[in-house]
Design a protein around this motif. Structure first.
Motif, PDB file in Angstrom:
ATOM      1  N   ALA A  26       0.858  -1.187   0.000  1.00  0.00           N
ATOM      2  CA  ALA A  26       0.000   0.000   0.000  1.00  0.00           C
ATOM      3  C   ALA A  26       0.898   1.241   0.000  1.00  0.00           C
ATOM      4  N   SER A  27       0.449   2.293  -0.674  1.00  0.00           N
ATOM      5  CA  SER A  27       1.213   3.535  -0.729  1.00  0.00           C
ATOM      6  C   SER A  27       0.246   4.699  -0.882  1.00  0.00           C
ATOM      7  N   GLU A  28       0.790   5.887  -1.057  1.00  0.00           N
ATOM      8  CA  GLU A  28      -0.081   7.052  -1.258  1.00  0.00           C
ATOM      9  C   GLU A  28      -0.865   6.947  -2.569  1.00  0.00           C
ATOM     10  N   GLN A  29      -0.441   6.048  -3.483  1.00  0.00           N
ATOM     11  CA  GLN A  29      -1.177   5.844  -4.734  1.00  0.00           C
ATOM     12  C   GLN A  29      -2.364   4.901  -4.577  1.00  0.00           C
ATOM     13  N   PRO A  57       5.750  -3.552 -24.832  1.00  0.00           N
ATOM     14  CA  PRO A  57       6.934  -2.729 -25.108  1.00  0.00           C
ATOM     15  C   PRO A  57       6.566  -1.244 -25.158  1.00  0.00           C
ATOM     16  N   GLY A  58       7.353  -0.448 -24.476  1.00  0.00           N
ATOM     17  CA  GLY A  58       7.092   0.986 -24.418  1.00  0.00           C
ATOM     18  C   GLY A  58       6.207   1.387 -23.250  1.00  0.00           C
ATOM     19  N   HIS A  59       5.519   0.428 -22.638  1.00  0.00           N
ATOM     20  CA  HIS A  59       4.640   0.696 -21.501  1.00  0.00           C
ATOM     21  C   HIS A  59       4.938  -0.280 -20.377  1.00  0.00           C
ATOM     22  N   ILE A  60       6.175  -0.479 -20.079  1.00  0.00           N
ATOM     23  CA  ILE A  60       6.594  -1.456 -19.081  1.00  0.00           C
ATOM     24  C   ILE A  60       6.380  -0.909 -17.674  1.00  0.00           C
ATOM     25  N   ILE A  61       5.813  -1.736 -16.813  1.00  0.00           N
ATOM     26  CA  ILE A  61       5.677  -1.387 -15.405  1.00  0.00           C
ATOM     27  C   ILE A  61       6.787  -2.113 -14.675  1.00  0.00           C
ATOM     28  N   GLU A  62       7.679  -1.363 -14.044  1.00  0.00           N
ATOM     29  CA  GLU A  62       8.769  -1.947 -13.271  1.00  0.00           C
ATOM     30  C   GLU A  62       8.518  -1.668 -11.798  1.00  0.00           C
ATOM     31  N   TYR A  63       8.767  -2.669 -10.977  1.00  0.00           N
ATOM     32  CA  TYR A  63       8.605  -2.521  -9.534  1.00  0.00           C
ATOM     33  C   TYR A  63       9.970  -2.515  -8.861  1.00  0.00           C
ATOM     34  N   ALA A  64      10.192  -1.549  -7.992  1.00  0.00           N
ATOM     35  CA  ALA A  64      11.389  -1.543  -7.157  1.00  0.00           C
ATOM     36  C   ALA A  64      11.197  -2.602  -6.073  1.00  0.00           C
ATOM     37  N   GLU A  65      12.268  -3.212  -5.657  1.00  0.00           N
ATOM     38  CA  GLU A  65      12.207  -4.278  -4.650  1.00  0.00           C
ATOM     39  C   GLU A  65      11.375  -3.890  -3.417  1.00  0.00           C
ATOM     40  N   PRO A  66      11.516  -2.666  -2.858  1.00  0.00           N
ATOM     41  CA  PRO A  66      10.727  -2.310  -1.669  1.00  0.00           C
ATOM     42  C   PRO A  66       9.217  -2.198  -1.926  1.00  0.00           C
ATOM     43  N   GLU A  67       8.797  -2.066  -3.177  1.00  0.00           N
ATOM     44  CA  GLU A  67       7.371  -1.976  -3.485  1.00  0.00           C
ATOM     45  C   GLU A  67       6.655  -3.314  -3.334  1.00  0.00           C
ATOM     46  N   LEU A  68       7.404  -4.410  -3.417  1.00  0.00           N
ATOM     47  CA  LEU A  68       6.807  -5.736  -3.389  1.00  0.00           C
ATOM     48  C   LEU A  68       6.971  -6.364  -2.017  1.00  0.00           C
ATOM     49  N   LYS A  69       5.867  -6.784  -1.439  1.00  0.00           N
ATOM     50  CA  LYS A  69       5.875  -7.308  -0.074  1.00  0.00           C
ATOM     51  C   LYS A  69       6.118  -8.811  -0.036  1.00  0.00           C
ATOM     52  N   CYS A  70       5.472  -9.583  -0.912  1.00  0.00           N
ATOM     53  CA  CYS A  70       5.612 -11.030  -0.910  1.00  0.00           C
ATOM     54  C   CYS A  70       5.118 -11.589  -2.245  1.00  0.00           C
TER      55      CYS A  70
END
Length: 99
Positions: A26-29, A57-70
């Motif tokens: 969960a985040s401010e988003q 391609p061109g619309h990739i969603i990347e997650y930073a390690e701290p964004e993912l809980k499990c």
């Protein structure tokens, strides 16, 4: 609960490109949610890291390690709904270690 249907610590997630379910913190988003993701070793669209598997391609969603809980493996084909995001605060409860 089926052994397959449990949340696990991100440190144990496969980094071989296979699709998995992840709980996004969960985040401010917005509230925590579940997404389908995979580990990418990097290519012309981005560097090494977690990506949403439904990205194009061109619309990739990347997650930073701290964004993912499990994470959890993909459910069997006969499952009727997505699992709920992990809502616990204690990492010790993941993998059944809080029992």
């Amino acid at each position: 609960m089926d052994e397959q249907d449990r949340w696990r610590q991100m440190a144990s997630a496969p980094r071989d490109g296979s699709r998995i379910l992840v709980t996004i913190r969960a985040s401010e988003q917005g509230p925590a949610e579940v997404d389908l993701a995979y580990w990418s070793h990097g290519d012309q669209f981005g560097g090494e890291g977690w990506r949403a598997s439904d990205s194009s391609p061109g619309h990739i969603i990347e997650y930073a390690e701290p964004e993912l809980k499990c994470w959890m493996p993909m459910p069997s084909a006969n499952r009727t709904s997505m699992p709920s995001p992990w809502e616990g605060d204690d990492d010790e409860q993941l993998d059944g270690s809080g029992i």
